[in-house]
Structures are given as C-alpha cells and as structure tokens.
Enzyme design. Structure first.
Site, PDB file in Angstrom:
ATOM      1  N   LYS A 181       0.840  -1.198   0.000  1.00 53.47           N
ATOM      2  CA  LYS A 181       0.000   0.000   0.000  1.00 53.47           C
ATOM      3  C   LYS A 181       0.876   1.248   0.000  1.00 53.47           C
ATOM      4  O   LYS A 181       1.630   1.492   0.939  1.00 53.47           O
ATOM      5  CB  LYS A 181      -0.903   0.045   1.236  1.00 53.47           C
ATOM      6  CG  LYS A 181      -1.948   1.154   1.089  1.00 53.47           C
ATOM      7  CD  LYS A 181      -2.625   1.524   2.381  1.00 53.47           C
ATOM      8  CE  LYS A 181      -1.861   2.540   3.185  1.00 53.47           C
ATOM      9  NZ  LYS A 181      -1.771   3.862   2.554  1.00 53.47           N
ATOM     10  N   GLU A 386      10.567  15.239  15.753  1.00 53.72           N
ATOM     11  CA  GLU A 386      10.894  15.187  14.330  1.00 53.72           C
ATOM     12  C   GLU A 386      10.056  16.233  13.591  1.00 53.72           C
ATOM     13  O   GLU A 386       8.827  16.212  13.674  1.00 53.72           O
ATOM     14  CB  GLU A 386      10.577  13.786  13.787  1.00 53.72           C
ATOM     15  CG  GLU A 386      11.078  13.571  12.384  1.00 53.72           C
ATOM     16  CD  GLU A 386      10.855  12.151  11.883  1.00 53.72           C
ATOM     17  OE1 GLU A 386       9.830  11.542  12.249  1.00 53.72           O
ATOM     18  OE2 GLU A 386      11.700  11.661  11.120  1.00 53.72           O
TER      19      GLU A 386
END
Ligand code: ADP
Length: 477
Positions: A181, A386
C-alpha cells in the site's frame, strides 16, 4: 558572483496520468469503489482520483498473493526469480524519465533529485536483489532458508518509489509475494510500477498494490493471510502496528522516525561540512527520516560556520519542482506544512532564534523556506521532535563527550553524522553514538548493499544488504 537562472522546466508530456485508478490485484487493474483526489503539492492541481481500498480489496489482494506464492513463485528457482528482477530493473531504467517526472508531479520533490537520486537508486535496488536471488543459500542464513509467504508492505510519501523498491525487491528476491500500500498522497508511481510488472510478465499475483489510507494499511496489518509486515512511516503508526501484531506469528520490520545528530568538530573542513549540512537537512525538503536535523557544533567554530551556512542557504533555489535548477521543492501536503509551521512556531516561542534567506514562495501549493534555528537547547521541542521539513536546529558543545551526550539524548536512533579531519576521533565518536547509520564527512548516502534501520523509537530490523534479506527469510537448517 550571482548567477541568474532562466526557467528550465522538464516537460511533463512524457507522463500519461489517467483520470482515475483502481487497485492492481492478480495482475490486473480492478476498479475501486470510493475515490479520493491526489494533487500536485506545488500547484494544488488535481492529478487523478485514487481508490480507497477497503477490507474486501485487501482480502482479494491477499488471496491473489497467496495463490501466486503457492502455485508459481515458491516453485521457481532463485535463478528464475532473479531474471524477473533484472527485467524489472532494466524496464525501470528505460522508463526512468517518465518515473522521475511523475514522482516530481505527485510528491513535489525537485526533478534533479528524482532524476539523479530516487529513480537510479530504485533500479539499483532491483539489480542488487536480482543478484541475491540465486545465492540465498550462501547468505549466512543457513542452508536453504525459506520465505515467509505473503508480505504486507506499507510505505510513506517521502520517497514513494524508492520505498517501494526497498520493500518489493528483497521480498521477491527471497521468494515472498507482496501486497503493498502506497501512502495516500503519493500513489501514482506505485501504480505505474504495476504496469512495469505487467510489462515484465511477472506472474499474476506476485505483486499486488492496494491504494488507500490508514484504514487500508490497518486492514493489511490485521489480515490473517499476511505473514510478514514491512512498514516505513511514523513512530506513532509503527507503535500501533507493533501492538496489532503482538501475540501473532507475524514478523515485522519497522522503519520509523528520527532526529539525526550531525556533529561538527572544530577540526572539520568547513566548506565541505557546510555542503554536508545542507545536504543533510535540505535534501528532499527535509522529508527524510534520517535527516541531519540537529546540528551539534563545537563552540569555537560555531560563528564562522553559521555565517558560511547562511551564505550557502541564500543560494538554495526554492520553486517549481519540475525546473531542473530547483534545489528545494514543495512540501508534500497541507497537513505536513501545518506540522512544520507548528513546530517552527514552538521554536520561536521557546526562545530559539529563527533565520531564513529571502525567497519568494508561491501563493499556490505548499512551501516552507529553508530555515535554521540557533540558540536551541535540548529541552526545546525543535531539538526533540521530528519536524520532517527544511528546518535545522543548531546546538553547540565544548568537549567531545558533551557532543556525544547531546547526540544520544533523543528517543530516536536512526542516523548520525560526524565531521572531523581526524580518523581516530571519527572512530571514537561512531563507537559512542547510538544510531543505525552513521556517516563520516558525508551525509545522506544510500546504497542497496548497506543495511539501513534504527535503534530505540526509530524501529525494528534492517532493510538493505544481507541483513535486509534475513527479514524476509526463515533461517534454514
Ligand atoms: P507520515 O507521518 O509519514 O505520513 P504515517 O505513519 O502516518 O506517516 O504513514 C505511513 C503509511 O502508513 C501510509 O501509507 C499510511 O497510510 C499508513 N498508515 C497510517 N495509519 C496506519 C495504521 N493504523 N495501520 C497501518 N498503516 C497505516
């Protein structure tokens, strides 16, 4: 001297984007039921409609992969599997420009990078793994190691086709079949890759591609017919996957987030280091899990280096990703842009000093200027979380020990960089750093033969090289 650059756009005529796509299952494109738009993040132009895969699509794909595994793929010799991988690699090379343009349109990254980095590395991964297919008995994994069966593979949007290659090439080389996917914002090159599988006459069902969102990914993870999961994405989703498969027999590799430290000692060659810092954080708009997003600078050279870095950053050309002179393209989505903006605002609020060169950003599309924050402390969110964007947080240190402590003071452990003229200092530092990949006097260098992966919240396992093969095999006797 300043150069003026005339526009040099790459033609998009080479790509043929359909108005709507289905899923690629059992060697054929099957129509989807629900659809969502995929856009060009540089212009917000709708490129196509992508199918939102549900449980029944995943079911069909897993059944096709299982049938292909039992009836064909597991019966072929490694040599025969290798031939298909070589064929795919060569077709990817032949169609490289088409893939590069399509990736740039769908992702927003500059054509210079898709053309010179992403797509050549994609082909290299298939070539490298083609070479392994008939040598698995000699990979140090015991005699005749066996594949797991059907691998479920879920990939992110930052290197769409490259992440596909990292997943599909080793799976096929080792004799597994796959259900993959792509990320919701970047499905187009995976769907073009499906055409390459047809062109290479890969047996039906060996590669299946189901498009969709997180719910489609979860359906793959939870499907009882999946034997191995390979995931690259956020730590948050990685944790969900780890929870979902606990207590099952499913094997998993998880490549998750990072907050890479790029340590510069005072004996580093400054000009080369500045180039390395720019490459470490501004490559691919900073949408890189192993980006050198924390610059850890020795105090004595901090002022000189920051001054040179700012001059260099003023030369970064931000704009049309299809322009061959562009260095920094569009942010991949509005959602990602908001995350970057939110963290940058937190940097301001917590007292770090923000700087960006003057650059004109288009009103359409999603853009963020290359940015550095100085005066960052370890407590700041921009030093801990992050950002996944073109934003560098700069911290300083006095002693080598302090540099290591700061570098390792993170929940992540994916990458690090060390800049110094002294080999002994580099070896000392790399032994102290807790990171899966450490570069010395360079950054963001990738090779299919080199295993990639992290410690701590950066994930489980390694991809690439011999270590990456092991994740797709059960050890032989
Ligand atoms: P990013 O922050 O890079 O968007 P995500 O971890 O959200 O990373 O997405 C990476 C991939 O994981 C995408 O293909 C996404 O659709 C998929 N995904 C999101 N949620 C789940 C989930 N709960 N289970 C499996 N896959 C998921």
């Amino acid at each position: 001297m300043t150069f003026e650059y005339a526009p040099a756009p790459e033609s998009r005529a080479i790509v043929d984007i359909k108005s709507k796509y289905g899923h690629f299952i059992d060697g054929k494109f099957l129509p989807g039921k629900k659809h969502f738009a995929t856009i060009n993040p540089a212009t917000e132009e709708v490129l196509s409609q992508i199918s939102l895969g549900g449980a029944s699509d995943v079911d069909k794909a897993v059944a096709a992969a299982q049938k292909a595994y039992t009836k064909t793929w597991s019966k072929l010799s490694g040599k025969e599997r290798g031939k298909y991988l070589y064929r795919i690699a060569r077709i990817l090379q032949e169609r490289a420009r088409e893939f590069a343009v399509l990736e740039t349109l769908d992702n927003g990254k500059p054509i210079r990078e898709t053309r010179d980095i992403d797509i050549p590395l994609v082909a290299a991964h298939f070539f490298y793994h083609a070479g392994w297919a008939d040598k698995l008995d000699y990979a140090g994994l015991g005699k005749s190691p066996t594949p797991h069966g059907v691998a479920g593979q879920i990939i992110p949007w930052n290197f769409p086709l490259l992440m596909l290659a990292w997943k599909v090439a080793p799976a096929l080389a080792t004799g597994n079949t796959v259900v993959l996917k792509p990320a919701e914002t970047t499905s187009l090159t995976a769907l073009l890759f499906a055409e390459v599988c047809q062109q290479a006459e890969l047996p039906d069902g060996v590669v299946n591609i189901v498009t969709g969102d997180g719910s489609t990914g979860a359906a793959i993870v939870n499907h009882p017919g999946i034997h191995k999961i390979a995931f690259t994405g956020s730590t948050e989703v990685g944790k969900k996957i780890a929870r979902a498969i606990s207590g099952t027999n499913k094997k998993a590799t998880l490549e998750l987030g990072g907050k890479g430290a790029n340590i510069v000692f005072d004996d580093a060659p400054i000009d080369e280091t500045v180039e390395g810092i720019v490459n470490g954080i501004f490559f691919n708009q900073g949408h890189v899990c192993c980006a050198g997003s924390r610059l850890i600078l020795q105090e004595g050279i901090a002022d000189e280096l920051i001054a040179k870095l700012k001059i260099r950053m003023s030369k970064i050309r931000v704009g049309d990703p299809l322009d061959k002179n562009t260095d920094l393209g569009a942010i991949n989505s509005r959602e990602q842009l908001s995350k970057i903006q939110e963290l940058a605002t937190a940097g301001d609020a917590e007292g770090a000093e923000r700087w960006s060169p003057a650059c004109t950003l288009s009103a359409k599309g999603f853009w963020f200027a290359p940015t550095i924050f100085t005066g960052v402390t370890q407590a700041h969110r921009i030093a801990r979380e992050e950002i996944f964007g073109p934003v560098l947080s700069v911290l300083t240190f006095r002693t080598p020990q302090e540099a290591i402590e700061k570098a390792n003071n993170t929940p992540f452990g994916l990458s690090a960089g060390v800049w110094s003229e002294k080999g002994s200092r580099i070896l000392w530092a790399t032994q102290q750093l807790r990171a899966g990949v450490i570069w010395a006097n360079t950054f963001n260098k990738f090779d299919p033969a080199s295993p990639f992966g992290g410690y701590k919240e950066s994930g489980w396992g390694r991809e690439g090289g011999k270590h990456g093969l092991a994740a797709y095999l059960k050890e032989g006797k």
